[in-house]
Write a protein that holds these residues in place. Structure first.
Motif, PDB file in Angstrom:
ATOM      1  N   GLY A   1      26.900   2.453  37.094  1.00 49.25           N
ATOM      2  CA  GLY A   1      27.539   3.568  36.409  1.00 49.25           C
ATOM      3  C   GLY A   1      27.458   3.436  34.903  1.00 49.25           C
ATOM      4  N   GLY A   2      28.455   4.005  34.231  1.00 53.12           N
ATOM      5  CA  GLY A   2      28.438   4.058  32.772  1.00 53.12           C
ATOM      6  C   GLY A   2      28.652   2.707  32.112  1.00 53.12           C
ATOM      7  N   ASP A   3      28.340   2.662  30.827  1.00 50.61           N
ATOM      8  CA  ASP A   3      28.511   1.472  30.006  1.00 50.61           C
ATOM      9  C   ASP A   3      29.966   1.402  29.564  1.00 50.61           C
ATOM     10  N   VAL A   4      30.809   0.798  30.393  1.00 50.39           N
ATOM     11  CA  VAL A   4      32.246   0.749  30.112  1.00 50.39           C
ATOM     12  C   VAL A   4      32.522  -0.020  28.829  1.00 50.39           C
ATOM     13  N   SER A   5      31.774  -1.111  28.594  1.00 49.38           N
ATOM     14  CA  SER A   5      31.998  -1.876  27.359  1.00 49.38           C
ATOM     15  C   SER A   5      31.648  -1.031  26.140  1.00 49.38           C
ATOM     16  N   GLY A   6      30.631  -0.180  26.258  1.00 54.07           N
ATOM     17  CA  GLY A   6      30.289   0.727  25.165  1.00 54.07           C
ATOM     18  C   GLY A   6      31.384   1.747  24.921  1.00 54.07           C
ATOM     19  N   MET A   7      31.986   2.242  26.017  1.00 57.11           N
ATOM     20  CA  MET A   7      33.104   3.175  25.885  1.00 57.11           C
ATOM     21  C   MET A   7      34.279   2.496  25.188  1.00 57.11           C
ATOM     22  N   GLN A   8      34.525   1.227  25.543  1.00 56.15           N
ATOM     23  CA  GLN A   8      35.629   0.485  24.933  1.00 56.15           C
ATOM     24  C   GLN A   8      35.385   0.275  23.444  1.00 56.15           C
ATOM     25  N   ARG A   9      34.118   0.010  23.056  1.00 52.65           N
ATOM     26  CA  ARG A   9      33.803  -0.168  21.635  1.00 52.65           C
ATOM     27  C   ARG A   9      34.067   1.117  20.859  1.00 52.65           C
ATOM     28  N   THR A  10      33.700   2.272  21.461  1.00 50.47           N
ATOM     29  CA  THR A  10      33.954   3.556  20.811  1.00 50.47           C
ATOM     30  C   THR A  10      35.453   3.792  20.665  1.00 50.47           C
TER      31      THR A  10
ATOM     32  N   PHE B   1      27.790  16.356  27.642  1.00 52.37           N
ATOM     33  CA  PHE B   1      28.035  15.525  28.823  1.00 52.37           C
ATOM     34  C   PHE B   1      27.519  16.205  30.087  1.00 52.37           C
ATOM     35  N   VAL B   2      27.669  17.527  30.159  1.00 49.43           N
ATOM     36  CA  VAL B   2      27.121  18.278  31.299  1.00 49.43           C
ATOM     37  C   VAL B   2      25.606  18.100  31.348  1.00 49.43           C
ATOM     38  N   LYS B   3      24.938  18.263  30.213  1.00 47.61           N
ATOM     39  CA  LYS B   3      23.476  18.111  30.167  1.00 47.61           C
ATOM     40  C   LYS B   3      23.056  16.708  30.589  1.00 47.61           C
ATOM     41  N   PHE B   4      23.806  15.718  30.130  1.00 48.67           N
ATOM     42  CA  PHE B   4      23.507  14.332  30.509  1.00 48.67           C
ATOM     43  C   PHE B   4      23.610  14.143  32.018  1.00 48.67           C
ATOM     44  N   GLN B   5      24.699  14.621  32.614  1.00 53.36           N
ATOM     45  CA  GLN B   5      24.884  14.469  34.053  1.00 53.36           C
ATOM     46  C   GLN B   5      23.810  15.217  34.843  1.00 53.36           C
TER      47      GLN B   5
ATOM     48  N   VAL C   1      39.033   2.875  35.119  1.00 51.56           N
ATOM     49  CA  VAL C   1      38.700   3.110  33.707  1.00 51.56           C
ATOM     50  C   VAL C   1      39.421   4.346  33.175  1.00 51.56           C
ATOM     51  N   GLY C   2      40.362   4.865  33.963  1.00 55.43           N
ATOM     52  CA  GLY C   2      41.167   5.984  33.500  1.00 55.43           C
ATOM     53  C   GLY C   2      40.418   7.291  33.372  1.00 55.43           C
ATOM     54  N   GLN C   3      39.460   7.507  34.273  1.00 51.91           N
ATOM     55  CA  GLN C   3      38.694   8.753  34.260  1.00 51.91           C
ATOM     56  C   GLN C   3      38.733   9.385  35.655  1.00 51.91           C
ATOM     57  N   SER C   4      38.426  10.685  35.714  1.00 47.19           N
ATOM     58  CA  SER C   4      38.536  11.402  36.991  1.00 47.19           C
ATOM     59  C   SER C   4      37.225  11.464  37.767  1.00 47.19           C
ATOM     60  N   GLY C   5      36.102  11.154  37.141  1.00 43.98           N
ATOM     61  CA  GLY C   5      34.817  11.168  37.845  1.00 43.98           C
ATOM     62  C   GLY C   5      33.741  11.871  37.043  1.00 43.98           C
ATOM     63  N   ASP C   6      32.488  11.584  37.375  1.00 45.49           N
ATOM     64  CA  ASP C   6      31.360  12.265  36.739  1.00 45.49           C
ATOM     65  C   ASP C   6      30.161  12.250  37.675  1.00 45.49           C
ATOM     66  N   VAL C   7      29.043  12.754  37.211  1.00 46.73           N
ATOM     67  CA  VAL C   7      27.801  12.894  37.974  1.00 46.73           C
ATOM     68  C   VAL C   7      28.089  13.577  39.316  1.00 46.73           C
ATOM     69  N   ALA C   8      28.927  14.625  39.246  1.00 43.16           N
ATOM     70  CA  ALA C   8      29.253  15.458  40.417  1.00 43.16           C
ATOM     71  C   ALA C   8      29.794  14.646  41.589  1.00 43.16           C
TER      72      ALA C   8
END
Length: 202
Positions: A17-26, A48-52, A103-110
């Motif tokens: 999945g996503g780069d959680v450490s990168g999210m934490q740095r941001t 984010f929609v385009k990325f997914q 990670v406190g998120q609701s979901g992504d990539v459908a």
């Protein structure tokens, strides 16, 4: 010229999945008041929609068979990505874990799209709420995976299966995929109309 698409992970897992450490740095940079790239809320959401869509959307909408060979963990967005494929062959060492609550998120990539359609609303919510690891046998029983094979045979058996699909009538497969996608949001009569159109256009 491709007649089927098959993807597996390079290494121990399918996709973490996503780069959680990168999210934490941001997040840390924001907390410290450091300058970060800014965008409007609308621009951020659209990006984010385009990325997914560049991930799961590509394989979901691809007109030929798509198969994910789950060789290890498919976690977070990696699980959503895996569920975007037409079919999933899982190694007996493979597993799914939604991970988003961690990670406190609701979901992504459908993720919600794939889960709800494969396992139903209540089970989808349980998977999201608990973020428990789902092993290969359970994934097969739930319908998250179509087939399970011994880990050491995943690539060989998976590619043999994909070769059988690739040798089939890919134009017909494309119409089958459109029929099934149409059926997700249309009534019985409308599905009959779509099937009749494809039948007569064959």
């Amino acid at each position: 010229d491709a007649r089927a698409i098959v993807i597996t992970g390079a290494g121990r897992g399918f996709c973490s999945g996503g780069d959680v450490s990168g999210m934490q740095r941001t997040n840390q940079a924001e907390a410290e008041g450091k300058p970060i790239q800014t965008a409007t809320v609308e621009e951020s959401i659209l990006g984010f929609v385009k990325f997914q869509m560049s991930l799961g959307g590509v394989v979901h909408d691809f007109p030929k068979p798509t198969v994910a060979l789950i060789n290890g963990a498919a976690a977070g967005g990696g699980m959503g990505f895996a569920l975007s494929f037409d079919l999933r062959v899982i190694s007996d060492k493979g597993r799914f874990v939604s991970a988003f609550k961690n990670v406190g998120q609701s979901g992504d990539v459908a993720m919600a799209y794939g889960l709800e359609r494969l396992v139903g609303r209540s089970r989808a919510l349980e998977i999201l709420f608990t973020s428990e690891s789902i092993g290969a046998e359970q994934a097969l029983a739930l319908g998250l995976a179509n087939r399970m094979v011994p880990h050491e045979e995943l690539l060989t058996t998976g590619l043999e299966f994909c070769a059988q699909l690739a040798a089939g009538p890919t134009a017909v497969y494309a119409r089958m995929k459109r029929n099934v996608t149409h059926a997700e949001t249309h009534n019985y009569l409308e599905v009959c109309e779509m099937e009749s159109y494809h039948w007569k256009m064959s």
